[in-house]
Design an enzyme around this catalytic site. Structure first.
Site, PDB file in Angstrom:
ATOM      1  CD  GLN A 102      -2.414  -1.253   2.757  1.00  0.00           C
ATOM      2  OE1 GLN A 102      -3.434  -0.640   3.059  1.00  0.00           O
ATOM      3  NE2 GLN A 102      -1.781  -2.021   3.615  1.00  0.00           N
ATOM      4  CG  ASP A 105       7.781   3.894   0.857  1.00  0.00           C
ATOM      5  OD1 ASP A 105       8.013   2.930   0.113  1.00  0.00           O
ATOM      6  OD2 ASP A 105       7.499   3.766   2.070  1.00  0.00           O
ATOM      7  CG  HIS A 120      -2.900   2.469  -1.761  1.00  0.00           C
ATOM      8  ND1 HIS A 120      -2.921   2.459  -0.382  1.00  0.00           N
ATOM      9  CD2 HIS A 120      -3.991   1.759  -2.151  1.00  0.00           C
ATOM     10  CE1 HIS A 120      -3.971   1.752   0.040  1.00  0.00           C
ATOM     11  NE2 HIS A 120      -4.626   1.312  -1.011  1.00  0.00           N
ATOM     12  CB  CYS A 128      -2.325  14.675 -17.177  1.00  0.00           C
ATOM     13  SG  CYS A 128      -3.595  15.875 -17.618  1.00  0.00           S
ATOM     14  CB  SER A 191      -3.926   0.283  10.623  1.00  0.00           C
ATOM     15  OG  SER A 191      -4.358   0.876   9.417  1.00  0.00           O
ATOM     16  N   PRO A 216       3.615  -4.412  15.727  1.00  0.00           N
ATOM     17  CG  PRO A 216       4.991  -2.541  16.041  1.00  0.00           C
ATOM     18  CD  PRO A 216       4.160  -3.251  15.015  1.00  0.00           C
ATOM     19  CB  ALA A 233       8.543  -4.752   9.566  1.00  0.00           C
TER      20      ALA A 233
HETATM   21  P1  OAD Z   1      -1.342   2.929   8.999  1.00  0.00           P
HETATM   22  O1  OAD Z   1      -0.638   4.151   9.443  1.00  0.00           O
HETATM   23  O2  OAD Z   1      -2.840   2.929   9.026  1.00  0.00           O
HETATM   24  O3  OAD Z   1      -0.855   1.702   9.889  1.00  0.00           O
HETATM   25  C1  OAD Z   1       0.509   1.475  10.134  1.00  0.00           C
HETATM   26  C2  OAD Z   1       0.635   0.189  10.931  1.00  0.00           C
HETATM   27  O4  OAD Z   1       2.018  -0.094  11.066  1.00  0.00           O
HETATM   28  C3  OAD Z   1       0.049   0.262  12.346  1.00  0.00           C
HETATM   29  O5  OAD Z   1      -0.784  -0.870  12.559  1.00  0.00           O
HETATM   30  C4  OAD Z   1       1.279   0.208  13.249  1.00  0.00           C
HETATM   31  O6  OAD Z   1       1.043  -0.505  14.454  1.00  0.00           O
HETATM   32  C5  OAD Z   1       2.264  -0.543  12.375  1.00  0.00           C
HETATM   33  N1  OAD Z   1       3.692  -0.281  12.637  1.00  0.00           N
HETATM   34  C6  OAD Z   1       4.278   0.855  13.109  1.00  0.00           C
HETATM   35  N2  OAD Z   1       5.612   0.706  13.163  1.00  0.00           N
HETATM   36  C7  OAD Z   1       5.881  -0.551  12.724  1.00  0.00           C
HETATM   37  C8  OAD Z   1       7.081  -1.318  12.528  1.00  0.00           C
HETATM   38  N3  OAD Z   1       8.285  -0.810  12.811  1.00  0.00           N
HETATM   39  N4  OAD Z   1       6.969  -2.575  12.059  1.00  0.00           N
HETATM   40  C9  OAD Z   1       5.750  -3.103  11.766  1.00  0.00           C
HETATM   41  N5  OAD Z   1       4.610  -2.440  11.918  1.00  0.00           N
HETATM   42  C10 OAD Z   1       4.659  -1.186  12.388  1.00  0.00           C
HETATM   43  O7  OAD Z   1      -0.778   2.586   7.541  1.00  0.00           O
HETATM   44  P2  OAD Z   1      -1.417   1.657   6.414  1.00  0.00           P
HETATM   45  O8  OAD Z   1      -2.079   0.468   7.015  1.00  0.00           O
HETATM   46  O9  OAD Z   1      -0.359   1.433   5.407  1.00  0.00           O
HETATM   47  O10 OAD Z   1      -3.738   5.152   1.694  1.00  0.00           O
HETATM   48  O11 OAD Z   1      -2.512   2.621   5.818  1.00  0.00           O
HETATM   49  C11 OAD Z   1      -3.262   2.179   4.725  1.00  0.00           C
HETATM   50  C12 OAD Z   1      -3.555   3.322   3.799  1.00  0.00           C
HETATM   51  O12 OAD Z   1      -4.164   4.394   4.527  1.00  0.00           O
HETATM   52  C13 OAD Z   1      -2.326   3.975   3.177  1.00  0.00           C
HETATM   53  O13 OAD Z   1      -1.855   3.291   2.049  1.00  0.00           O
HETATM   54  C14 OAD Z   1      -2.850   5.318   2.809  1.00  0.00           C
HETATM   55  C15 OAD Z   1      -3.602   5.651   4.071  1.00  0.00           C
HETATM   56  O14 OAD Z   1      -4.635   6.563   3.938  1.00  0.00           O
HETATM   57  C16 OAD Z   1      -3.721   6.015   0.677  1.00  0.00           C
HETATM   58  O15 OAD Z   1      -2.992   6.986   0.670  1.00  0.00           O
HETATM   59  C17 OAD Z   1      -4.657   5.663  -0.421  1.00  0.00           C
END
Ligand code: OAD
Length: 246
Positions: A102, A105, A120, A128, A191, A216, A233
């Site tokens: 997702q 970066d 994503h 554009c 998450s 975590p 991770a």
């Molecule tokens: P979130 O910010 O919602 O969740 C990040 C998760 O990573 C959380 O559950 C944390 O507990 C976990 N976390 C933090 N540090 C960590 C580590 N060192 N190792 C492992 N896990 C760790 O991010 P996403 O789930 O990626 O969408 O969010 C999903 C989407 O929501 C993104 O792609 C973005 C956002 O809105 C778009 O931009 C379309």
């Protein structure tokens, strides 16, 4: 981190098809902020509807452009961490390995992962706003951003999926296929709140995969997971690679 379960290592040794979903957590140790972590998450400080929707861009393109330019700088300065690199090693071990991310970066590709599905999009590409035509290369210099697409004349925007937009069809279909066929499904640093990505581990579990969560903290996916590894991770993934190598 606790010891890795022997049953998990056994399942990994026997697995032929492995699929992975990553979220912002895997890049946290590279210094890229997550979205929903309290205090440090982007959505704790900014309002998504003001920055990550087509309506927001139409309303205030400069604001949105500059916010993404700032994030792009962060991503460009970031380097893949031990978690990204461990996934490169895992990919080499399995005949069928699909990594869906997702994250926008680009760090999995930079690390050297080969089969990456960017669900994503990527903050490193532009397109554009009117036609969706991708920009080749870097955006032209512009004193009054956003710059324009040199061929279409439309405003340039990042090639990321905003709220309310469709995901890239081919990447989604391929991610679903991989989830349904996987022996092992790893869900890492997400998450598990944003669909359809969050449905992938559920699909995998329904189709019989062993689901492994690396995070975590607990998430809605934890109840579908066969194993929940509570750690970072960048620590858990290298430990898995090392244990498999022995
Ligand atoms: P979130 O910010 O919602 O969740 C990040 C998760 O990573 C959380 O559950 C944390 O507990 C976990 N976390 C933090 N540090 C960590 C580590 N060192 N190792 C492992 N896990 C760790 O991010 P996403 O789930 O990626 O969408 O969010 C999903 C989407 O929501 C993104 O792609 C973005 C956002 O809105 C778009 O931009 C379309």
């Amino acid at each position: 981190m606790d010891d890795l379960p022997a049953q998990l290592l056994d399942a990994l040794r026997k697995a032929r098809r492995v699929a992975v979903l990553t979220g912002a957590g895997i890049s946290a140790e590279s210094g890229v902020p997550t979205f929903r972590d309290a205090q440090t998450g982007l959505w704790a400080k900014y309002e998504p509807t003001q920055l990550a929707t087509p309506e927001a861009f139409a309303r205030d393109p400069r604001l949105v452009w500059e916010w993404y330019a700032w994030r792009r700088e962060l991503c460009s300065a970031a380097k893949p961490n031990a978690g990204h690199l461990a996934l490169v090693e895992l990919e080499k071990r399995f005949a069928d390995f699909t990594l869906t991310t997702q994250n926008v970066d680009g760090l999995h590709l930079l690390a050297g992962s080969r089969r990456v599905l960017e669900l994503h999009g990527s903050i490193r590409r532009y397109k554009c706003f009117d036609t969706g035509r991708l920009l080749e290369g870097e955006p032209p210099h512009c004193d009054n951003p956003p710059p324009r697409h040199p061929q279409t004349g439309g405003m340039l925007r990042p090639d990321v999926v905003w709220f309310g937009e469709a995901l890239p069809e081919a990447a989604l279909m391929e991610s679903l296929r991989a989830a349904r066929e996987a022996d092992i499904y790893l869900t890492i640093g997400t998450s598990a709140l944003v669909y359809p990505a969050a449905a992938l581990p559920i699909e995998a579990q329904r189709a019989g995969a062993t689901v492994v969560e690396i995070n975590p903290t607990e998430t809605p996916c934890s109840k579908f997971a066969t194993f929940s590894l509570r750690g970072k991770a960048g620590e858990v993934l290298p430990a898995i690679v090392q244990a498999l190598g022995e």
